[in-house]
Design a protein around this motif. Sequence first.
Motif, PDB file in Angstrom:
ATOM      1  N   ILE A 490      17.754  26.240 -34.003  1.00 24.80           N
ATOM      2  CA  ILE A 490      18.949  26.411 -33.177  1.00 24.80           C
ATOM      3  C   ILE A 490      19.345  27.877 -33.175  1.00 24.80           C
ATOM      4  CG2 ILE A 490      19.922  24.097 -33.507  1.00 24.80           C
ATOM      5  CD1 ILE A 490      21.545  25.208 -35.832  1.00 24.80           C
ATOM      6  N   ASP A 491      20.268  28.217 -32.303  1.00 20.68           N
ATOM      7  CA  ASP A 491      20.802  29.573 -32.280  1.00 20.68           C
ATOM      8  C   ASP A 491      21.605  29.825 -33.556  1.00 20.68           C
ATOM      9  OD1 ASP A 491      23.211  31.551 -31.349  1.00 20.68           O
ATOM     10  OD2 ASP A 491      21.343  31.982 -30.279  1.00 20.68           O
ATOM     11  N   VAL A 492      21.617  31.078 -34.006  1.00 28.40           N
ATOM     12  CA  VAL A 492      22.333  31.443 -35.231  1.00 28.40           C
ATOM     13  C   VAL A 492      23.797  31.017 -35.167  1.00 28.40           C
ATOM     14  CG1 VAL A 492      23.223  33.419 -36.534  1.00 28.40           C
ATOM     15  CG2 VAL A 492      20.821  33.340 -35.913  1.00 28.40           C
ATOM     16  N   ALA A 493      24.410  31.130 -34.009  1.00 27.41           N
ATOM     17  CA  ALA A 493      25.827  30.801 -33.856  1.00 27.41           C
ATOM     18  C   ALA A 493      26.111  29.315 -34.079  1.00 27.41           C
ATOM     19  CB  ALA A 493      26.315  31.216 -32.470  1.00 27.41           C
ATOM     20  N   GLU A 494      25.085  28.469 -34.029  1.00 22.80           N
ATOM     21  CA  GLU A 494      25.279  27.023 -34.159  1.00 22.80           C
ATOM     22  C   GLU A 494      25.017  26.507 -35.572  1.00 22.80           C
ATOM     23  OE1 GLU A 494      22.999  24.964 -31.185  1.00 22.80           O
ATOM     24  OE2 GLU A 494      23.288  26.575 -29.730  1.00 22.80           O
ATOM     25  N   VAL A 495      24.666  27.408 -36.493  1.00 26.48           N
ATOM     26  CA  VAL A 495      24.271  26.988 -37.844  1.00 26.48           C
ATOM     27  C   VAL A 495      25.406  26.264 -38.558  1.00 26.48           C
ATOM     28  CG1 VAL A 495      23.642  27.807 -40.149  1.00 26.48           C
ATOM     29  CG2 VAL A 495      22.487  28.732 -38.134  1.00 26.48           C
ATOM     30  N   GLN A 496      26.601  26.840 -38.513  1.00 25.76           N
ATOM     31  CA  GLN A 496      27.715  26.248 -39.245  1.00 25.76           C
ATOM     32  C   GLN A 496      28.000  24.834 -38.767  1.00 25.76           C
ATOM     33  OE1 GLN A 496      31.092  28.742 -40.003  1.00 25.76           O
ATOM     34  NE2 GLN A 496      32.519  27.049 -40.128  1.00 25.76           N
ATOM     35  N   GLN A 497      28.031  24.636 -37.470  1.00 29.04           N
ATOM     36  CA  GLN A 497      28.323  23.318 -36.930  1.00 29.04           C
ATOM     37  C   GLN A 497      27.237  22.318 -37.317  1.00 29.04           C
ATOM     38  OE1 GLN A 497      31.107  22.252 -35.618  1.00 29.04           O
ATOM     39  NE2 GLN A 497      30.221  20.198 -35.538  1.00 29.04           N
ATOM     40  N   ARG A 498      25.965  22.763 -37.326  1.00 25.59           N
ATOM     41  CA  ARG A 498      24.866  21.869 -37.685  1.00 25.59           C
ATOM     42  C   ARG A 498      24.989  21.428 -39.156  1.00 25.59           C
ATOM     43  NH1 ARG A 498      19.561  20.991 -35.846  1.00 25.59           N
ATOM     44  NH2 ARG A 498      20.511  21.321 -33.799  1.00 25.59           N
ATOM     45  N   VAL A 499      25.369  22.363 -40.018  1.00 27.95           N
ATOM     46  CA  VAL A 499      25.532  22.040 -41.444  1.00 27.95           C
ATOM     47  C   VAL A 499      26.684  21.064 -41.634  1.00 27.95           C
ATOM     48  CG1 VAL A 499      26.157  22.960 -43.726  1.00 27.95           C
ATOM     49  CG2 VAL A 499      24.520  24.191 -42.278  1.00 27.95           C
ATOM     50  N   LEU A 500      27.838  21.384 -41.043  1.00 27.19           N
ATOM     51  CA  LEU A 500      29.022  20.555 -41.229  1.00 27.19           C
ATOM     52  C   LEU A 500      28.845  19.155 -40.625  1.00 27.19           C
ATOM     53  CD1 LEU A 500      31.865  23.144 -40.486  1.00 27.19           C
ATOM     54  CD2 LEU A 500      31.118  22.290 -42.707  1.00 27.19           C
ATOM     55  N   ALA A 501      28.043  19.062 -39.580  1.00 29.82           N
ATOM     56  CA  ALA A 501      27.837  17.770 -38.912  1.00 29.82           C
ATOM     57  C   ALA A 501      26.764  16.936 -39.596  1.00 29.82           C
ATOM     58  CB  ALA A 501      27.464  17.992 -37.448  1.00 29.82           C
ATOM     59  N   SER A 502      26.045  17.525 -40.525  1.00 29.19           N
ATOM     60  CA  SER A 502      24.985  16.795 -41.221  1.00 29.19           C
ATOM     61  C   SER A 502      25.569  15.596 -41.953  1.00 29.19           C
ATOM     62  CB  SER A 502      24.289  17.726 -42.228  1.00 29.19           C
ATOM     63  OG  SER A 502      23.587  16.990 -43.195  1.00 29.19           O
ATOM     64  N   SER A 503      24.955  14.439 -41.764  1.00 25.34           N
ATOM     65  CA  SER A 503      25.452  13.221 -42.416  1.00 25.34           C
ATOM     66  C   SER A 503      25.394  13.356 -43.933  1.00 25.34           C
ATOM     67  CB  SER A 503      24.632  12.007 -41.969  1.00 25.34           C
ATOM     68  OG  SER A 503      23.256  12.172 -42.313  1.00 25.34           O
ATOM     69  N   GLU A 504      24.397  14.076 -44.428  1.00 29.05           N
ATOM     70  CA  GLU A 504      24.274  14.263 -45.877  1.00 29.05           C
ATOM     71  C   GLU A 504      25.409  15.152 -46.409  1.00 29.05           C
ATOM     72  OE1 GLU A 504      19.415  13.930 -46.249  1.00 29.05           O
ATOM     73  OE2 GLU A 504      20.378  15.857 -45.834  1.00 29.05           O
ATOM     74  N   PHE A 505      25.760  16.166 -45.633  1.00 26.83           N
ATOM     75  CA  PHE A 505      26.865  17.030 -46.066  1.00 26.83           C
ATOM     76  C   PHE A 505      28.189  16.276 -46.020  1.00 26.83           C
ATOM     77  CE2 PHE A 505      30.373  19.926 -45.306  1.00 26.83           C
ATOM     78  CZ  PHE A 505      30.216  20.820 -46.347  1.00 26.83           C
ATOM     79  N   VAL A 506      28.399  15.508 -44.965  1.00 26.06           N
ATOM     80  CA  VAL A 506      29.626  14.720 -44.843  1.00 26.06           C
ATOM     81  C   VAL A 506      29.737  13.756 -46.015  1.00 26.06           C
ATOM     82  CG1 VAL A 506      30.819  12.971 -43.474  1.00 26.06           C
ATOM     83  CG2 VAL A 506      29.748  14.937 -42.340  1.00 26.06           C
ATOM     84  N   LYS A 507      28.618  13.111 -46.368  1.00 29.71           N
ATOM     85  CA  LYS A 507      28.611  12.174 -47.491  1.00 29.71           C
ATOM     86  C   LYS A 507      28.917  12.908 -48.799  1.00 29.71           C
ATOM     87  CE  LYS A 507      25.658   8.826 -49.885  1.00 29.71           C
ATOM     88  NZ  LYS A 507      24.298   8.210 -49.942  1.00 29.71           N
ATOM     89  N   PHE A 508      28.325  14.082 -48.965  1.00 21.99           N
ATOM     90  CA  PHE A 508      28.553  14.890 -50.167  1.00 21.99           C
ATOM     91  C   PHE A 508      30.041  15.265 -50.287  1.00 21.99           C
ATOM     92  CE2 PHE A 508      28.765  19.152 -52.173  1.00 21.99           C
ATOM     93  CZ  PHE A 508      28.226  18.838 -53.420  1.00 21.99           C
ATOM     94  N   ALA A 509      30.639  15.719 -49.179  1.00 21.52           N
ATOM     95  CA  ALA A 509      32.054  16.089 -49.186  1.00 21.52           C
ATOM     96  C   ALA A 509      32.927  14.886 -49.532  1.00 21.52           C
ATOM     97  CB  ALA A 509      32.450  16.666 -47.823  1.00 21.52           C
ATOM     98  N   ASP A 510      32.601  13.733 -48.970  1.00 20.73           N
ATOM     99  CA  ASP A 510      33.372  12.525 -49.273  1.00 20.73           C
ATOM    100  C   ASP A 510      33.269  12.171 -50.753  1.00 20.73           C
ATOM    101  OD1 ASP A 510      34.165  12.296 -46.655  1.00 20.73           O
ATOM    102  OD2 ASP A 510      32.622  10.825 -46.099  1.00 20.73           O
TER     103      ASP A 510
END
Length: 811
Positions: A490-510
């Motif tokens: 993806i484009d560099v500008a989209e990295v943060q959104q891709r990380v935050l939207a990751s189901s694994e990251f969301v699960k980790f945060a929860d």
Amino acid sequence: MALKKSDLYSSLWRSCDELRGGMDASQYKDYILTLLFVKYVTDKAKTDPSSLIDVPTGGSFDDILALKGDKEIGDKINVIIGALAKANELERVIDLADFNDEEKLGKGKEMQDRLTKLVTIFADLDFKGSRSEGDDLLGDAYEYLMRHFATESGKSKGQFYTPAEVSRILAKVVGIGPHTRQDQTVYDPTCGSGSLLLKVADEAPRGISIYGQEKDNATWALSKMNMILHGNEDAVIAKGDTITSPQFIKGSELRTFDFAVANPPFSTKSWNSGLENEFSRFEYGTPPEKNGDYAFLLHVLKSLKSTGKGAVILPHGVLFRGGKEAVIRKRLLQHGFIKGIIGLPANLFYGTGIPACVVVLDKENASARTGVFMIDASKGFIKDGNKNRLRSQDLHKAVDVFNKQTELPRYARMVPLAEIASSDNDFNLNIPRYVDSSELEDIQDLHAHLHGGIPERDIDALGAYWDAFPSLRSNLFVPTGRDGYSQLTIDVAEVQQRVLASSEFVKFADQIYAQVADWYAPHRPVLAAIDADTKPSALIKTLGDDLLARFRTTPLLDEYAVYEQLMTYWHGVMHDDVFLIMNDGWQTAAAPRKTIEDKDRKITETPDLVVGSGRAASKYKMDLVPPALIIARYFAADQSTVDHLNAAAEETARGIEEYTEEHAVEDGLLEDAMDDGKISKVLVAARLKVAKREEATASEIRALQHLSGLYGDEATAKKSAKDAQVALDTKTLAKYGKLTESDIQQLVLDDKWHATVAAGIAGELQKLTHNLVGRIKQLGERYDSTLEDLETEVDQLSTKFAAHLADMGVK
């Protein structure tokens, strides 16, 4: 109603400092701590019939208080303190400060006023309920004053105080704790004001027998007083030079102890002046004549029992200097006496700015010791004024790692004696030889710069993230087709959104949020039961240890950083809250109080809530339950209305600004309404009257009328917002009187304490996310432009430049 501890101490310090005048802080502390002592023993005698200190008639703080405004106040205070000293055989201990010294306190009316104000400050302190457990008002007030006096005393005069955090490290690494017996002994040969010994005593809940020696007469007296102030009346504090005249002797030998701690003066040049009896202290070598660091270390070693343990703060030079010191160091290592070394940050101590280390000695099983455990803790600190200070996480991490002998990359390792004794090291103990804590070099990849792609070596270095989020790597990177290189999907500008939207990251945060909730739930009933018998130090230890344990196995998050979120909040807010609840109960502690404005004590509190305006305004402080908590839980809709009205008022103000920027200029429609380049509602109204009378242009009149209307809209909007705010403030103040104890506990325990700590830990989660996203973006941008891309861009620019030259007729 009790004041918050932090407010009380800061008020005490400001008042004391204000009355100090030109006196050096190192001298002024003797007056302050003497009065603190007299006030404490007077209060204690009123409630504790078994107090070891006898307060005679004519020898109490009440007698001193009665002297306010007396022309002979200084001389009479000396007499009162002298009576107290005589009744307790404390002559030349508590009566060293001369309260009738005109050079230090001023003459006549100046002394009278200064001492009157000083006595009044201490009258506000109440030590009747002091439990001498390290949680009481006295202990904390003492610690606060000592730290400030040390800070103000300058480089050469602040050595009487060892920072509390460092003292706790020494106490914990020598093994003092809940299991320590009351008949076990601890010794400090250079005890100063006793601050280090007192922190050691705090670590032994069943008590410990205290011994110390100090050569400076005034500091020795201070140490004697402080032992009594902290409930250690039986402590034995001897006077004299430890090296040339040790006072703890058994026959022809030095007396030995179970534990020893010391923060001796660094690199003393005249350590052996007058030395007659060595007491076999220098059997492993005699220190150089002009440097006494090893003299103190060897004295401590000799003063330990066969299973004794000690910890000494020394400059880093003892680890690597040559000559006689190298010989001593080699022999101590060969005998296995040095268990470990902890490197501390620079600028921690008040007597010097140089970095120091803790040398941990252990005679038990010394002959079987095969290595030295080394910790480089030099990077863990926070700036605190002109000094550095260890944070709670720095202290806890160093102690945990040392006591468990846990090896951590770039922080701690067990160094084999064989490695230390090798020809390369030759018994040099300089920590960087064995523990490399330097920042890892960020290596640039020339091939990637030329041909593109991100080196997989750099992606692999983020392995901890890929372990936690297994599919995220493949979502972000794909191979380029060249071995060892990948590229972003993806484009560099989209990295943060891709990380935050990751189901694994969301699960980790929860999971993190759930861990915080699971940690807090079993402690909530204990917190709800806080009362006068609560022990704050035990309370926070239980909370902190449990939080550490729950996050110890959590990937990515540093459990000590999580722990620091709790401890920072504890020291900043929560400890004050607990103190208020203990002293006043939930209901009274939560009640609004009028702000304090005391010119004499230099206190002017900023109100949390103001009802009314002008001189009729009522100003309130809400120490335990801030108005924001009340509003968020009960009046969120009202706050939303206020916010909406404020936004509307700001919008009308912007409309005025935009209109005047366009027309209130030279030759503009509003030029004649300006005065000295400025325009206002009054000026517009005045010009409009003149313009109508003089039959000015219709466009100017319309502009003036429009602006006048905008000013009117702004006034209406501001009034609506102000009225709504007043109504909200009034409702908020009234709500405090309707809160039940259950309501208050919900606000404090859930909306304040739990929510704040949870938000802090969420901040740690955001940091690790930021670090991951930042690194990926850095790598993506670094290798985004290949050599071919740059050559193409250069060709395009060259062609464009040539075309410009041709247009100008240049060949």
